[in-house]
Design an enzyme around this catalytic site. Structure first.
Site, PDB file in Angstrom:
ATOM      1  N   LYS A 119      62.807 114.548  87.105  1.00  0.00           N
ATOM      2  CA  LYS A 119      61.664 115.312  86.578  1.00  0.00           C
ATOM      3  C   LYS A 119      60.538 114.377  86.143  1.00  0.00           C
ATOM      4  CE  LYS A 119      64.102 117.142  83.277  1.00  0.00           C
ATOM      5  NZ  LYS A 119      65.413 116.468  83.511  1.00  0.00           N
ATOM      6  N   ARG A 130      75.573 114.319  77.673  1.00  0.00           N
ATOM      7  CA  ARG A 130      74.345 115.075  77.978  1.00  0.00           C
ATOM      8  C   ARG A 130      74.601 116.094  79.068  1.00  0.00           C
ATOM      9  NH1 ARG A 130      70.517 110.269  79.254  1.00  0.00           N
ATOM     10  NH2 ARG A 130      68.922 111.741  79.884  1.00  0.00           N
ATOM     11  N   ARG A 152      64.572 124.139  77.736  1.00  0.00           N
ATOM     12  CA  ARG A 152      65.945 123.707  78.016  1.00  0.00           C
ATOM     13  C   ARG A 152      66.942 124.785  77.613  1.00  0.00           C
ATOM     14  NH1 ARG A 152      64.833 118.209  78.579  1.00  0.00           N
ATOM     15  NH2 ARG A 152      66.669 116.985  78.149  1.00  0.00           N
ATOM     16  N   ARG A 157      68.825 103.446  85.454  1.00  0.00           N
ATOM     17  CA  ARG A 157      67.404 103.681  85.140  1.00  0.00           C
ATOM     18  C   ARG A 157      66.837 102.619  84.202  1.00  0.00           C
ATOM     19  NH1 ARG A 157      65.505 109.312  82.736  1.00  0.00           N
ATOM     20  NH2 ARG A 157      67.129 108.900  81.193  1.00  0.00           N
ATOM     21  N   ARG A 200      67.311 103.090  78.184  1.00  0.00           N
ATOM     22  CA  ARG A 200      67.355 104.030  77.073  1.00  0.00           C
ATOM     23  C   ARG A 200      68.762 104.078  76.467  1.00  0.00           C
ATOM     24  NH1 ARG A 200      64.551 109.489  79.308  1.00  0.00           N
ATOM     25  NH2 ARG A 200      66.351 110.373  78.221  1.00  0.00           N
TER      26      ARG A 200
HETATM   27  P1  AP5 Z   1      64.017 110.453  85.937  1.00  0.00           P
HETATM   28  O1  AP5 Z   1      62.759 110.825  86.613  1.00  0.00           O
HETATM   29  O2  AP5 Z   1      63.928 109.564  84.726  1.00  0.00           O
HETATM   30  O3  AP5 Z   1      64.877 111.774  85.621  1.00  0.00           O
HETATM   31  P2  AP5 Z   1      64.624 112.920  84.557  1.00  0.00           P
HETATM   32  O4  AP5 Z   1      64.995 114.200  85.216  1.00  0.00           O
HETATM   33  O5  AP5 Z   1      63.266 112.826  83.952  1.00  0.00           O
HETATM   34  O6  AP5 Z   1      65.767 112.488  83.534  1.00  0.00           O
HETATM   35  P3  AP5 Z   1      65.743 112.359  81.943  1.00  0.00           P
HETATM   36  O7  AP5 Z   1      67.037 111.689  81.556  1.00  0.00           O
HETATM   37  O8  AP5 Z   1      64.509 111.714  81.397  1.00  0.00           O
HETATM   38  O9  AP5 Z   1      65.829 113.773  81.556  1.00  0.00           O
HETATM   39  P4  AP5 Z   1      66.497 114.295  80.369  1.00  0.00           P
HETATM   40  O10 AP5 Z   1      66.227 115.674  80.693  1.00  0.00           O
HETATM   41  O11 AP5 Z   1      67.880 114.038  80.015  1.00  0.00           O
HETATM   42  O12 AP5 Z   1      65.820 113.454  79.191  1.00  0.00           O
HETATM   43  P5  AP5 Z   1      64.627 113.798  78.257  1.00  0.00           P
HETATM   44  O13 AP5 Z   1      63.853 112.568  78.036  1.00  0.00           O
HETATM   45  O14 AP5 Z   1      63.923 115.024  78.746  1.00  0.00           O
HETATM   46  O15 AP5 Z   1      64.981 109.782  87.040  1.00  0.00           O
HETATM   47  C1  AP5 Z   1      66.264 109.289  86.669  1.00  0.00           C
HETATM   48  C2  AP5 Z   1      66.559 108.022  87.492  1.00  0.00           C
HETATM   49  O16 AP5 Z   1      66.698 108.381  88.883  1.00  0.00           O
HETATM   50  C3  AP5 Z   1      65.438 106.964  87.431  1.00  0.00           C
HETATM   51  O17 AP5 Z   1      66.047 105.695  87.439  1.00  0.00           O
HETATM   52  C4  AP5 Z   1      64.654 107.183  88.750  1.00  0.00           C
HETATM   53  O18 AP5 Z   1      64.044 105.999  89.228  1.00  0.00           O
HETATM   54  C5  AP5 Z   1      65.759 107.670  89.693  1.00  0.00           C
HETATM   55  N1  AP5 Z   1      65.283 108.618  90.706  1.00  0.00           N
HETATM   56  C6  AP5 Z   1      64.377 109.628  90.526  1.00  0.00           C
HETATM   57  N2  AP5 Z   1      64.200 110.319  91.669  1.00  0.00           N
HETATM   58  C7  AP5 Z   1      65.033 109.744  92.594  1.00  0.00           C
HETATM   59  C8  AP5 Z   1      65.326 110.014  93.965  1.00  0.00           C
HETATM   60  N3  AP5 Z   1      64.716 111.020  94.633  1.00  0.00           N
HETATM   61  N4  AP5 Z   1      66.228 109.225  94.601  1.00  0.00           N
HETATM   62  C9  AP5 Z   1      66.851 108.216  93.927  1.00  0.00           C
HETATM   63  N5  AP5 Z   1      66.625 107.896  92.630  1.00  0.00           N
HETATM   64  C10 AP5 Z   1      65.721 108.652  91.971  1.00  0.00           C
HETATM   65  O19 AP5 Z   1      65.410 114.221  76.938  1.00  0.00           O
HETATM   66  C11 AP5 Z   1      66.108 113.270  76.166  1.00  0.00           C
HETATM   67  C12 AP5 Z   1      66.765 113.996  74.998  1.00  0.00           C
HETATM   68  O20 AP5 Z   1      65.757 114.616  74.159  1.00  0.00           O
HETATM   69  C13 AP5 Z   1      67.705 115.148  75.401  1.00  0.00           C
HETATM   70  O21 AP5 Z   1      69.007 114.689  75.696  1.00  0.00           O
HETATM   71  C14 AP5 Z   1      67.652 116.010  74.126  1.00  0.00           C
HETATM   72  O22 AP5 Z   1      68.450 115.462  73.117  1.00  0.00           O
HETATM   73  C15 AP5 Z   1      66.188 115.890  73.714  1.00  0.00           C
HETATM   74  N6  AP5 Z   1      65.338 116.954  74.285  1.00  0.00           N
HETATM   75  C16 AP5 Z   1      64.288 116.777  75.139  1.00  0.00           C
HETATM   76  N7  AP5 Z   1      63.722 117.961  75.447  1.00  0.00           N
HETATM   77  C17 AP5 Z   1      64.428 118.920  74.780  1.00  0.00           C
HETATM   78  C18 AP5 Z   1      64.330 120.326  74.701  1.00  0.00           C
HETATM   79  N8  AP5 Z   1      63.396 121.021  75.389  1.00  0.00           N
HETATM   80  N9  AP5 Z   1      65.218 120.999  73.927  1.00  0.00           N
HETATM   81  C19 AP5 Z   1      66.150 120.327  73.215  1.00  0.00           C
HETATM   82  N10 AP5 Z   1      66.314 118.979  73.245  1.00  0.00           N
HETATM   83  C20 AP5 Z   1      65.446 118.278  74.013  1.00  0.00           C
END
Ligand code: AP5
Length: 224
Positions: A14, A172, A89, A128, A161
């Protein structure tokens, strides 16, 4: 206000795609994970509370999440439109967003879901690397920086991270995938869900998303 919701499991891509797409779509990229990490760094009360959940890989409670998200949406730069990444989420978050947008005479325009099998998510998260300055995302194998440890875009340091440790990644996925299914069902019922194959290379996923986001592409894509 234009609102596009980018859906997907942790590690689906994402953030990677939102950074590539937001400017091209004329939308501001708003990621609740980034907002929470900034609050943790600033040491605010909200950041301390949210950080305790993030460390365990659990979702932050809806009340805190809605507070930080709606505060961000009030900022002047968000008025033209936003690309939401990592929000909503939970079903309650999706319903709160619908209600807030309805008050402004708006609704979620489209909700692309980046689909990636669970096994691949673990590989992606454990490899990552993220840039300290602005959250630009790399992968040790799939998308390495030109110079190890340094962001291609702004030259800042890359770090892993805390919540990308294998045990937290598993927590997660275990605690968040069920809620994601409810959110996906919600947008399918609303007729705005578009499924995109996230297993393809990054540029191919971007191209598929751009097609899905165009009105003609939306009617051709498998919705639901
Ligand atoms: P990346 O683009 O970083 O993936 P992502 O979907 O953004 O993953 P995140 O871990 O950031 O999402 P998340 O939802 O857990 O974390 P968030 O920060 O939102 O890609 C991942 C890896 O794959 C990278 O290395 C990239 O290079 C690689 N990649 C990408 N595309 C690729 C492809 N096509 N082929 C190969 N490799 C590829 O949330 C963190 C924490 O915050 C949560 O756990 C929770 O505690 C809290 N939080 C955030 N939002 C909420 C909410 N709305 N409600 C409650 N808690 C929340």
């Amino acid at each position: 206000m234009r609102v596009v919701v980018l859906l997907g499991a942790p590690g689906a891509g994402k953030g990677t795609q939102a950074q590539l797409l937001a400017g091209r779509l004329g939308l501001v990229h708003v990621a609740t994970g980034d907002l929470f990490r900034a609050a943790v760094r600033s040491g605010t009360a909200l950041g301390r509370e949210a950080g305790a959940y993030m460390e365990r890989g659990a979702l932050v409670p809806d009340e805190l999440t809605l507070r930080i998200l709606f505060e961000r949406l009030e900022a002047p730069d968000a008025s033209a439109g936003v690309l939401l990444d990592g929000f909503p989420r939970t079903l309650a978050q999706a319903e709160a967003l619908d209600a807030a947008l309805a008050e402004r005479g708006s609704r979620v325009e489209v909700a692309p879901l980046i689909e990636v099998p669970e096994k691949e998510l673990v590989t992606r998260l454990s490899g990552r690397w993220t840039c300290r300055a602005d959250g630009h995302v790399y992968h040790a194998l799939a998308n390495p920086p030109r110079l190890a440890g340094v962001c291609d875009v702004d030259g800042s340091e890359l770090y892993q991270r805390d919540d990308d440790r294998p045990e937290t990644v598993r927590a997660r996925l275990a605690s968040q995938l069920g809620a994601l299914t409810e959110v996906v069902d919600h947008y399918a019922r609303a007729g705005v869900l578009v499924r995109v194959d996230g297993r393809r290379p990054i540029e191919a996923v971007t191209a598929d998303l751009l097609t899905a986001l165009a009105p003609a592409g939306r009617s051709r894509s498998a919705v639901g």
